[in-house]
Design a protein around this motif. Structure first.
Motif, PDB file in Angstrom:
ATOM      1  N   ASP A 142       0.827  -1.209   0.000  1.00 36.39           N
ATOM      2  CA  ASP A 142       0.000   0.000   0.000  1.00 36.39           C
ATOM      3  C   ASP A 142       0.859   1.255   0.000  1.00 36.39           C
ATOM      4  OD1 ASP A 142      -2.267  -1.553  -0.006  1.00 36.39           O
ATOM      5  OD2 ASP A 142      -2.763  -1.228   2.110  1.00 36.39           O
ATOM      6  N   ALA A 143       1.952   1.230   0.759  1.00 40.35           N
ATOM      7  CA  ALA A 143       2.858   2.384   0.779  1.00 40.35           C
ATOM      8  C   ALA A 143       3.503   2.594  -0.583  1.00 40.35           C
ATOM      9  CB  ALA A 143       3.919   2.195   1.854  1.00 40.35           C
ATOM     10  N   VAL A 144       3.878   1.512  -1.240  1.00 35.13           N
ATOM     11  CA  VAL A 144       4.459   1.606  -2.580  1.00 35.13           C
ATOM     12  C   VAL A 144       3.450   2.200  -3.552  1.00 35.13           C
ATOM     13  CG1 VAL A 144       5.285   0.248  -4.550  1.00 35.13           C
ATOM     14  CG2 VAL A 144       6.132  -0.240  -2.241  1.00 35.13           C
ATOM     15  N   GLN A 145       2.210   1.734  -3.474  1.00 34.04           N
ATOM     16  CA  GLN A 145       1.170   2.260  -4.353  1.00 34.04           C
ATOM     17  C   GLN A 145       0.981   3.756  -4.140  1.00 34.04           C
ATOM     18  OE1 GLN A 145      -2.471   0.022  -4.346  1.00 34.04           O
ATOM     19  NE2 GLN A 145      -3.660   1.661  -5.259  1.00 34.04           N
ATOM     20  N   MET A 146       0.992   4.215  -2.890  1.00 27.97           N
ATOM     21  CA  MET A 146       0.815   5.635  -2.600  1.00 27.97           C
ATOM     22  C   MET A 146       1.990   6.455  -3.145  1.00 27.97           C
ATOM     23  SD  MET A 146      -0.845   5.634   1.216  1.00 27.97           S
ATOM     24  CE  MET A 146      -1.386   7.335   1.067  1.00 27.97           C
ATOM     25  N   PHE A 147       3.195   5.912  -3.038  1.00 29.88           N
ATOM     26  CA  PHE A 147       4.349   6.610  -3.607  1.00 29.88           C
ATOM     27  C   PHE A 147       4.207   6.735  -5.117  1.00 29.88           C
ATOM     28  CE2 PHE A 147       8.452   6.847  -5.631  1.00 29.88           C
ATOM     29  CZ  PHE A 147       9.184   7.716  -4.840  1.00 29.88           C
ATOM     30  N   LEU A 148       3.855   5.648  -5.772  1.00 30.19           N
ATOM     31  CA  LEU A 148       3.735   5.656  -7.236  1.00 30.19           C
ATOM     32  C   LEU A 148       2.572   6.528  -7.698  1.00 30.19           C
ATOM     33  CD1 LEU A 148       4.469   1.884  -7.967  1.00 30.19           C
ATOM     34  CD2 LEU A 148       6.031   3.830  -8.177  1.00 30.19           C
ATOM     35  N   ASP A 149       1.554   6.680  -6.857  1.00 31.34           N
ATOM     36  CA  ASP A 149       0.440   7.589  -7.151  1.00 31.34           C
ATOM     37  C   ASP A 149       0.778   9.034  -6.809  1.00 31.34           C
ATOM     38  OD1 ASP A 149      -1.196   5.627  -8.131  1.00 31.34           O
ATOM     39  OD2 ASP A 149      -2.346   5.363  -6.288  1.00 31.34           O
ATOM     40  N   GLN A 150       2.002   9.262  -6.324  1.00 30.13           N
ATOM     41  CA  GLN A 150       2.486  10.599  -5.959  1.00 30.13           C
ATOM     42  C   GLN A 150       1.602  11.246  -4.903  1.00 30.13           C
ATOM     43  OE1 GLN A 150       4.221  12.814  -9.483  1.00 30.13           O
ATOM     44  NE2 GLN A 150       2.981  11.310 -10.586  1.00 30.13           N
ATOM     45  N   LYS A 151       1.200  10.446  -3.942  1.00 30.79           N
ATOM     46  CA  LYS A 151       0.353  10.945  -2.859  1.00 30.79           C
ATOM     47  C   LYS A 151       1.147  11.316  -1.610  1.00 30.79           C
ATOM     48  CE  LYS A 151      -3.922   8.546  -4.156  1.00 30.79           C
ATOM     49  NZ  LYS A 151      -4.975   7.603  -3.722  1.00 30.79           N
ATOM     50  N   LEU A 152       2.462  11.147  -1.646  1.00 30.59           N
ATOM     51  CA  LEU A 152       3.280  11.358  -0.460  1.00 30.59           C
ATOM     52  C   LEU A 152       4.212  12.546  -0.653  1.00 30.59           C
ATOM     53  CD1 LEU A 152       4.396   7.647   0.113  1.00 30.59           C
ATOM     54  CD2 LEU A 152       2.375   8.792   1.034  1.00 30.59           C
ATOM     55  N   VAL A 153       4.301  13.387   0.370  1.00 28.83           N
ATOM     56  CA  VAL A 153       5.284  14.456   0.383  1.00 28.83           C
ATOM     57  C   VAL A 153       5.819  14.548   1.807  1.00 28.83           C
ATOM     58  CG1 VAL A 153       3.532  16.224   0.810  1.00 28.83           C
ATOM     59  CG2 VAL A 153       5.748  16.878  -0.118  1.00 28.83           C
ATOM     60  N   VAL A 154       7.132  14.725   1.948  1.00 30.51           N
ATOM     61  CA  VAL A 154       7.751  14.821   3.266  1.00 30.51           C
ATOM     62  C   VAL A 154       7.918  16.288   3.620  1.00 30.51           C
ATOM     63  CG1 VAL A 154       9.750  14.238   4.680  1.00 30.51           C
ATOM     64  CG2 VAL A 154       8.949  12.630   2.933  1.00 30.51           C
ATOM     65  N   VAL A 155       7.296  16.680   4.736  1.00 31.27           N
ATOM     66  CA  VAL A 155       7.353  18.060   5.228  1.00 31.27           C
ATOM     67  C   VAL A 155       7.812  18.019   6.678  1.00 31.27           C
ATOM     68  CG1 VAL A 155       6.051  20.156   5.694  1.00 31.27           C
ATOM     69  CG2 VAL A 155       5.492  18.784   3.680  1.00 31.27           C
ATOM     70  N   ASP A 156       8.926  18.686   6.964  1.00 35.34           N
ATOM     71  CA  ASP A 156       9.464  18.698   8.337  1.00 35.34           C
ATOM     72  C   ASP A 156       9.631  17.280   8.880  1.00 35.34           C
ATOM     73  OD1 ASP A 156       9.602  21.444   8.370  1.00 35.34           O
ATOM     74  OD2 ASP A 156       7.697  21.729   9.408  1.00 35.34           O
ATOM     75  N   ASP A 157      10.185  16.395   8.047  1.00 35.95           N
ATOM     76  CA  ASP A 157      10.454  15.003   8.425  1.00 35.95           C
ATOM     77  C   ASP A 157       9.193  14.217   8.757  1.00 35.95           C
ATOM     78  OD1 ASP A 157      13.243  15.235   8.111  1.00 35.95           O
ATOM     79  OD2 ASP A 157      13.447  16.111  10.098  1.00 35.95           O
ATOM     80  N   LYS A 158       8.054  14.661   8.261  1.00 35.90           N
ATOM     81  CA  LYS A 158       6.809  13.910   8.418  1.00 35.90           C
ATOM     82  C   LYS A 158       6.172  13.734   7.051  1.00 35.90           C
ATOM     83  CE  LYS A 158       5.753  15.657  13.080  1.00 35.90           C
ATOM     84  NZ  LYS A 158       6.947  16.509  13.207  1.00 35.90           N
ATOM     85  N   VAL A 159       5.547  12.569   6.845  1.00 35.01           N
ATOM     86  CA  VAL A 159       4.860  12.296   5.583  1.00 35.01           C
ATOM     87  C   VAL A 159       3.469  12.908   5.629  1.00 35.01           C
ATOM     88  CG1 VAL A 159       3.853  10.509   4.118  1.00 35.01           C
ATOM     89  CG2 VAL A 159       6.137  10.193   5.077  1.00 35.01           C
ATOM     90  N   VAL A 160       3.171  13.715   4.618  1.00 35.01           N
ATOM     91  CA  VAL A 160       1.848  14.323   4.469  1.00 35.01           C
ATOM     92  C   VAL A 160       1.215  13.745   3.198  1.00 35.01           C
ATOM     93  CG1 VAL A 160       0.591  16.473   4.095  1.00 35.01           C
ATOM     94  CG2 VAL A 160       2.544  16.426   5.662  1.00 35.01           C
ATOM     95  N   PHE A 161      -0.053  13.372   3.298  1.00 36.27           N
ATOM     96  CA  PHE A 161      -0.758  12.841   2.143  1.00 36.27           C
ATOM     97  C   PHE A 161      -1.323  13.987   1.319  1.00 36.27           C
ATOM     98  CE2 PHE A 161      -1.787   9.070   5.077  1.00 36.27           C
ATOM     99  CZ  PHE A 161      -0.573   8.471   4.758  1.00 36.27           C
TER     100      PHE A 161
END
Length: 293
Positions: A263-282
């Protein structure tokens, strides 16, 4: 004239007038905004704009230069990416346990990924049959007795594969800093505990010994600090204390690991993840935005 799609992403501390500033700049240069998603998370402003560059008046180089400068003026990070339907490339690193690799293969074969598994690399030969059965190239190089030689080989293999994402599917090796730096926030690991609890080795056994009622697993980005990278997804399973053995806990955890990692891989490939201040934001997902458009 056919559309020339691109995505303009803006990230930084929230402030007034950001949307208006970028929208005005683009409109004045013949760039049409097709879609826009924005959100504010803990004071961080995140915006993705789907744009059509077909009628823009400046050159692409000038447009990108100006947008980057616009971002610097207000201390925000700006990225411009031309829409590319080319599938993302995924390299999977493994050791001896097959459950995570098999789940990734199953999801890939089912068409759930916006990308392709392109290679499986390991430190043992055990999972070659699993990779070969899926039609995937497999190679391995032992991590003992010379771990430095193993990682030199690994970096050479990754340079050949040119992955957009590296997935540690129970790879069981601590990734060296130079590899982390080369693939910053492009390495996803699955850890068999609810981080930050029970980091390190044998976390299921540690959870069983501690008598906790709930254990789980964590998909996270890899950083130089062991098991401390930004968390992407977590899920749990219950422990029947006094009845479940340590092996029961481990087996229940393994059934969950592959699903959370995939599921995490799918979210990365869907470009749903961005890291802000060392935290993942959807975020809504740039790929979903492009599909909708």
């Amino acid at each position: 004239m056919p559309e020339i799609k691109a995505v303009v992403s803006v990230i930084g501390r929230d402030q007034k007038g950001v949307v208006a500033r970028f929208a005005t700049y683009l409109a004045e240069r013949g760039v049409n905004i097709l879609d826009l998603e924005q959100q504010v998370v803990n004071g961080e402003f995140i915006m993705d704009m789907l744009v059509d560059l077909a009628d823009m008046t400046p050159s692409l180089d000038q447009l990108i230069t100006d947008l980057l400068e616009l971002g610097r003026d207000i201390e925000m990070e700006v990225r411009v990416a031309l829409h590319d339907r080319k599938p993302k490339r995924v390299a999977v690193l493994v050791s001896k346990e097959a459950h995570c690799l098999q789940t990734l293969i199953d999801d890939w074969k089912a068409g759930k990924f916006r990308g392709d598994l392109v290679t499986v690399l390991g430190n043992h030969p055990d999972l070659e049959p699993v990779a070969k059965a899926a039609g995937l190239p497999f190679a391995h190089f032992p991590a003992k007795p010379d771990k430095q030689a193993h990682f030199k080989w690994m970096m050479e293999q990754l340079a050949k594969a040119q992955p957009d994402l590296i997935v540690l599917a129970r790879y069981m090796q601590i990734v060296p800093p130079e590899m982390v730096q080369a693939f910053r926030y492009k390495i996803i690991n699955i850890h068999p505990s609810l981080l930050p609890h029970f980091p390190g080795a044998k976390p299921y056994h540690a959870a069983w010994e501690a008598g906790v009622r709930v254990a789980g697993c964590t998909a996270h980005f890899v950083t130089e600090d062991l098991d401390e990278g930004p968390i992407i997804l977590q899920d749990v399973f219950h422990i029947d204390v006094g009845r479940d053995t340590a092996e029961d806990v481990r087996a229940n955890g393994q059934r969950l690991e592959g699903r959370i990692l995939a599921d995490a891989v799918q979210m990365f490939l869907d470009q749903k993840l961005v890291v802000v201040d060392d935290k993942v934001v959807f975020r809504p997902g740039l790929s979903s935005m492009l599909d909708h458009a």
